[in-house]
Scaffold this motif. Structure first.
Motif, mmCIF file in Angstrom:
data_model
loop_
_atom_site.group_PDB
_atom_site.id
_atom_site.type_symbol
_atom_site.label_atom_id
_atom_site.label_comp_id
_atom_site.label_asym_id
_atom_site.label_seq_id
_atom_site.Cartn_x
_atom_site.Cartn_y
_atom_site.Cartn_z
ATOM 1 N N PRO A 196 9.060 28.425 127.947
ATOM 2 C CA PRO A 196 9.714 29.731 127.850
ATOM 3 C C PRO A 196 8.911 30.749 127.060
ATOM 4 O O PRO A 196 8.783 31.894 127.494
ATOM 5 C CB PRO A 196 11.035 29.427 127.144
ATOM 6 C CG PRO A 196 11.219 27.974 127.238
ATOM 7 C CD PRO A 196 9.870 27.375 127.303
ATOM 8 N N ALA A 197 8.345 30.327 125.908
ATOM 9 C CA ALA A 197 7.683 31.314 125.052
ATOM 10 C C ALA A 197 6.361 31.769 125.658
ATOM 11 O O ALA A 197 5.848 32.805 125.289
ATOM 12 C CB ALA A 197 7.446 30.729 123.670
ATOM 13 N N GLU A 198 5.777 30.979 126.551
ATOM 14 C CA GLU A 198 4.474 31.351 127.105
ATOM 15 C C GLU A 198 4.627 32.130 128.396
ATOM 16 O O GLU A 198 4.099 33.221 128.541
ATOM 17 C CB GLU A 198 3.640 30.090 127.363
ATOM 18 C CG GLU A 198 3.275 29.371 126.085
ATOM 19 C CD GLU A 198 2.824 27.953 126.354
ATOM 20 O OE1 GLU A 198 2.554 27.616 127.508
ATOM 21 O OE2 GLU A 198 2.771 27.172 125.388
ATOM 22 N N ALA B 161 7.685 32.722 130.128
ATOM 23 C CA ALA B 161 9.054 33.162 130.427
ATOM 24 C C ALA B 161 9.771 32.223 131.380
ATOM 25 O O ALA B 161 10.346 32.643 132.376
ATOM 26 C CB ALA B 161 9.037 34.589 130.968
ATOM 27 N N PHE C 287 4.022 40.971 128.515
ATOM 28 C CA PHE C 287 4.531 40.056 127.479
ATOM 29 C C PHE C 287 5.471 40.868 126.601
ATOM 30 O O PHE C 287 5.070 41.486 125.636
ATOM 31 C CB PHE C 287 3.355 39.496 126.684
ATOM 32 C CG PHE C 287 3.708 38.270 125.905
ATOM 33 C CD1 PHE C 287 3.575 37.027 126.475
ATOM 34 C CD2 PHE C 287 4.190 38.359 124.620
ATOM 35 C CE1 PHE C 287 3.899 35.896 125.776
ATOM 36 C CE2 PHE C 287 4.524 37.228 123.915
ATOM 37 C CZ PHE C 287 4.372 35.990 124.495
ATOM 38 N N HIS D 228 10.890 39.095 126.948
ATOM 39 C CA HIS D 228 10.140 37.852 127.126
ATOM 40 C C HIS D 228 10.565 36.925 125.995
ATOM 41 O O HIS D 228 10.626 37.342 124.845
ATOM 42 C CB HIS D 228 8.639 38.142 127.068
ATOM 43 C CG HIS D 228 7.784 36.993 127.459
ATOM 44 N ND1 HIS D 228 7.606 35.914 126.649
ATOM 45 C CD2 HIS D 228 7.078 36.747 128.582
ATOM 46 C CE1 HIS D 228 6.816 35.048 127.258
ATOM 47 N NE2 HIS D 228 6.481 35.525 128.433
ATOM 48 N N PRO D 229 10.848 35.664 126.329
ATOM 49 C CA PRO D 229 11.342 34.768 125.269
ATOM 50 C C PRO D 229 10.336 34.542 124.146
ATOM 51 O O PRO D 229 10.732 34.172 123.041
ATOM 52 C CB PRO D 229 11.602 33.451 126.016
ATOM 53 C CG PRO D 229 11.616 33.798 127.451
ATOM 54 C CD PRO D 229 10.796 35.014 127.627
ATOM 55 N N GLY D 230 9.045 34.773 124.403
ATOM 56 C CA GLY D 230 8.060 34.524 123.368
ATOM 57 C C GLY D 230 7.848 35.711 122.450
ATOM 58 O O GLY D 230 7.104 35.637 121.488
ATOM 59 N N GLY E 99 8.665 27.623 118.162
ATOM 60 C CA GLY E 99 9.011 28.397 119.349
ATOM 61 C C GLY E 99 7.888 28.433 120.357
ATOM 62 O O GLY E 99 8.008 27.900 121.453
ATOM 63 N N PRO E 100 6.725 29.019 119.980
ATOM 64 C CA PRO E 100 5.612 29.036 120.931
ATOM 65 C C PRO E 100 5.081 27.652 121.291
ATOM 66 O O PRO E 100 4.533 27.475 122.376
ATOM 67 C CB PRO E 100 4.534 29.860 120.216
ATOM 68 C CG PRO E 100 5.015 30.097 118.856
ATOM 69 C CD PRO E 100 6.473 29.870 118.810
ATOM 70 N N TYR F 89 11.151 22.659 119.319
ATOM 71 C CA TYR F 89 12.340 23.411 118.942
ATOM 72 C C TYR F 89 13.068 22.797 117.764
ATOM 73 O O TYR F 89 13.851 23.469 117.105
ATOM 74 C CB TYR F 89 13.269 23.557 120.137
ATOM 75 C CG TYR F 89 12.615 24.298 121.267
ATOM 76 C CD1 TYR F 89 12.037 25.537 121.036
ATOM 77 C CD2 TYR F 89 12.527 23.770 122.535
ATOM 78 C CE1 TYR F 89 11.395 26.218 122.040
ATOM 79 C CE2 TYR F 89 11.884 24.448 123.554
ATOM 80 C CZ TYR F 89 11.326 25.668 123.302
ATOM 81 O OH TYR F 89 10.686 26.335 124.283
ATOM 82 N N ILE G 254 -3.312 32.449 127.747
ATOM 83 C CA ILE G 254 -1.921 32.915 127.771
ATOM 84 C C ILE G 254 -1.088 32.151 126.747
ATOM 85 O O ILE G 254 -0.235 32.715 126.074
ATOM 86 C CB ILE G 254 -1.327 32.733 129.176
ATOM 87 C CG1 ILE G 254 -2.008 33.676 130.162
ATOM 88 C CG2 ILE G 254 0.159 33.020 129.176
ATOM 89 C CD1 ILE G 254 -1.531 33.513 131.571
ATOM 90 N N GLU G 255 -1.377 30.847 126.609
ATOM 91 C CA GLU G 255 -0.596 30.027 125.684
ATOM 92 C C GLU G 255 -0.798 30.465 124.247
ATOM 93 O O GLU G 255 0.038 30.181 123.386
ATOM 94 C CB GLU G 255 -0.994 28.555 125.780
ATOM 95 C CG GLU G 255 -0.728 27.907 127.115
ATOM 96 C CD GLU G 255 -1.955 27.891 127.975
ATOM 97 O OE1 GLU G 255 -2.660 28.927 128.005
ATOM 98 O OE2 GLU G 255 -2.228 26.881 128.611
ATOM 99 N N PRO H 96 1.683 33.950 122.338
ATOM 100 C CA PRO H 96 2.843 33.827 121.434
ATOM 101 C C PRO H 96 2.473 33.237 120.081
ATOM 102 O O PRO H 96 3.090 33.580 119.077
ATOM 103 C CB PRO H 96 3.809 32.903 122.194
ATOM 104 C CG PRO H 96 3.008 32.235 123.218
ATOM 105 C CD PRO H 96 1.890 33.166 123.569
#
Lengths: 296, 368
Positions: free
Chosen positions: A198-200, A202, B8, B12-14, B116-117, B121, B349-350, B353
């Motif tokens: 999710p964080a990367e 979406a 981003f 966006h969740p990140g 998170g990233p 969790y 991309i990783e 976040p």
């Protein structure tokens, strides 16, 4: 005709049992994370709520992809034997290769539909999911191939019968470990939930899904979980009556959930390096032992 | 392979906060990145010029949600410098305790928040749950959990009772018993190492060039900490160290925050012990109703070490009942704007976040 009834029973078990397990898994994860967590029936609420909503379509490829994914998953879940010859809906078609092929239909349908949505995050997610398939399937198939060689059959219910003397978990423990690691990847549990990070990205493939589509793909996911864990239980944890099967299923699921709740996720290239490193090596080692007849 | 534009944030969740990064990626590699603040339509600095000195206290904590108390402290200290107020000693110690508790709240959210990233969790939930205990203390002290409006020009709003002191002592004991769990879960995890170690490096030259402070700079080996360099309150009377690292990578930034948590525990313990007993915790800026307070003509800059770096308020007064100008130095301004534009390209991309999380990009500080 009994085969059809058994297949329907398979699907019912897949739906109700796995959704319940999802709820239990969420509860366990919550306890690890020092939360109370949702009630065990939360996943049922999620699915039925999603199914009651109006969806938004992104073109006919998208629609067709979702249906193909669900169809592929249902077809596979309907023919998987549940831990014994009696609970094998179609004893002539429960060949491992048939199951893997049908299973791929669902995955490809999902890939097609999600790419059809046109969202770049979804495309990245699908690419990652397919790359991950490449990663975990190689060691998994080598283990299964060596097992088929050992027992001279690819039929799942025959493999179950052959384990009457001792579980494959004990006969070839290395293979079982490799298969379990691959199973984590198939289930999309951490550290292998790269496709839906999710964080990367979406949540990747699911990003354009709404309403009924989300519900349908949740059901597809449920059937996939059923097929993946059932295959592992059948092939490594021996036979037994129906309740034994459910118990073994539960234990494998809880193990996966516990591992998943304390690990972060890999990067995509780390995942591939990991799978093609130790698990692949162990798979070859297992195959070598089997070829030489050095099994426990 | 063609270049694809990815958004981003802000949805966006990140992404944490009203902020957006437009990334142009080829494959998984970010080729260009453009930070886009401007989703927070508040205009803090301008808004402050239209409100009374005292009513601004309700506005300024909103500049940084995870650690609001630094705003109140900077604002109060700047006004006290202009008006040459003598703040009671007990109030200063209380301020220190509040600021350190706020730092701990922020660091717990950041150390856990690295989950998170990374997808860990459990760490995030642990961090949030432990931070909630600090919020309980804040609630007991000030009546509010997030925006306390507790540090006011001239002191603090009200005294802290022995019962609350007892609460703080208990919390310190509790949090110390949790450090091992955090260490085992996050910092001894090999996957965390492989994701963070040697990744997203900000070198010393780049950090100094951009004006990065806080852990971003200390992770490159520069022991810059306002609490040591220019001690405010009573930071020169307590014993603590400023942890530094030399790698400048994401892992050392997160690990420094974790070590600072332990230092904060030390500081709060000493402050609680050294704090004198007294009932006087504030002095008025001037006579009369708080809404009529006037600050003499003058200007002053007050800065504190926030959890994310040097945080300052420049306040100008023309002798009226409203500020003439207030300028905010956001701690994450350099790494949030220039850093993303200049040093994000080349990462994957990783890593994006992770960059935002370890650099503590706080959108309202940029978009104030």
């Amino acid at each position: 005709m009994t085969g059809v009834y058994k297949a329907i029973f398979n699907l019912a078990i897949a739906f109700f049992f796995v959704l319940t397990l999802e709820g239990i898994g969420r509860k366990i994860t919550a306890r690890v994370q020092r939360r109370i967590g949702p009630p065990w029936y939360q996943s049922f609420i999620d699915v039925f709520k999603a199914l009651s909503k109006h969806p938004f379509s992104n073109g006919w490829i998208f629609d067709f992809g979702v249906l193909m994914a669900l169809g592929g998953a249902i077809a596979t879940a309907a023919i998987v034997p549940m831990g014994s010859t009696f609970w094998t809906p179609f004893p002539n078609t429960d060949n491992f290769f048939v199951i893997m092929y049908l299973f791929a239909v669902g995955a490809l349908g999902m890939a097609m539909g999600m790419v059809g949505s046109g969202n770049p995050w979804a495309s990245i997610g699908v690419t990652r999911a397919l790359t991950q398939m490449l990663g975990y399937e190689l060691p998994y198939l080598i283990v299964l191939a060596s097992m088929m060689f050992y027992y001279k059959t690819a039929s799942i219910h025959l493999l179950i019968e052959k384990q009457a003397g001792g579980w494959n978990l004990l006969v070839m423990p290395i293979g079982a470990i490799v298969a379990f690691i691959s199973l984590l990847g198939m289930l999309g549990k951490k550290p292998f939930d790269i496709a839906i990070a999710p964080a990367e990205i979406a949540s990747g493939p699911m990003v354009e899904l709404s309403g009924k589509y989300l519900g349908l793909l949740h059901i597809m996911h449920v059937f996939s979980i059923f097929v993946e864990i059932t295959l592992f239980v059948d092939v490594f944890l021996g036979g037994g009556n129906f309740w034994w099967f459910l118990l073994k299923f539960l234990i494998v699921w809880i193990l996966a959930v516990l591992i998943s709740s304390v690990l972060p996720r890999f990067r995509i290239e780390q995942m591939l390096k990991f799978y093609w490193g130790v698990p692949l090596g162990l798979a070859f080692l297992n195959a070598f032992f089997v070829l030489m007849g050095w099994t426990l | 392979m063609g270049e694809v534009k990815l958004f981003f944030g802000p949805n966006h969740p990140g992404m944490h906060g009203n902020f957006s990064v437009h990334m142009y990626v080829e494959g998984d590699i970010v080729k260009r990145a453009r930070p886009l603040p401007g989703f927070l339509h508040r205009g803090f600095e301008k808004l402050m010029e239209r409100r009374f000195w005292y009513s601004n206290i309700a506005l300024i904590p909103r500049i940084c949600v995870p650690e609001p108390d630094i705003n109140e402290a900077c604002y109060a200290m700047a006004i006290e410098k202009i008006a040459k107020l003598d703040v009671p000693e007990r109030a200063q110690w209380i301020r220190m305790i509040i600021l350190e508790l706020a730092r701990m709240a922020n660091h717990l959210m950041a150390v856990g928040g690295i989950g998170g990233p990374l997808g860990l969790y459990t760490a995030s939930h642990w961090g949030m749950a432990d931070r909630d205990r600090i919020l309980d203390i804040f609630e007991a002290i000030s009546g509010a959990r997030i925006y306390h409006m507790y540090i006011v020009p001239g002191g603090v709003r009200k005294n802290i009772t022995p019962k609350i002191e007892e609460m703080i002592w208990k919390f310190l004991e509790y949090i110390e018993s949790r450090f091992d769990d955090y260490e085992n879960l996050i910092f001894k995890n090999r996957i965390v190492h492989s994701r963070l170690k040697g990744r997203i490096i900000l070198t010393r030259e780049h950090a100094l060039e951009m004006g990065v402070t806080g852990v971003g700079l200390r992770a490159t080996g520069v022991p810059y900490d306002v609490r040591k360099v220019d001690p405010y309150l009573f930071y020169d009377k307590v014993d603590f160290i400023v942890p530094t690292a030399t790698d400048g990578d994401a892992f050392s930034r997160v690990y420094l925050k974790f070590q600072e948590l332990k230092q904060s525990v030390r500081i709060i313990r000493q402050a609680l012990e050294k704090m004198p007993q007294s009932d006087k915790v504030n002095v008025p800026i001037s006579k009369g109703s708080a809404l009529r307070h006037r600050v003499p003509k003058g200007m002053a800059y007050a800065h504190v070490e926030s959890a994310r770096g040097e945080y300052g308020f420049f306040v100008v007064s023309d002798g009226k009942n409203k500020p003439y100008r207030v300028a905010v130095r956001g701690a994450s301004y350099p790494q949030g704007l220039y850093g993303i534009e200049k040093y994000l390209p080349g990462t994957r991309i990783e890593d994006v976040p992770v960059w935002l999380a370890t650099m503590d990009v706080c959108a309202p500080e940029i978009d104030r």
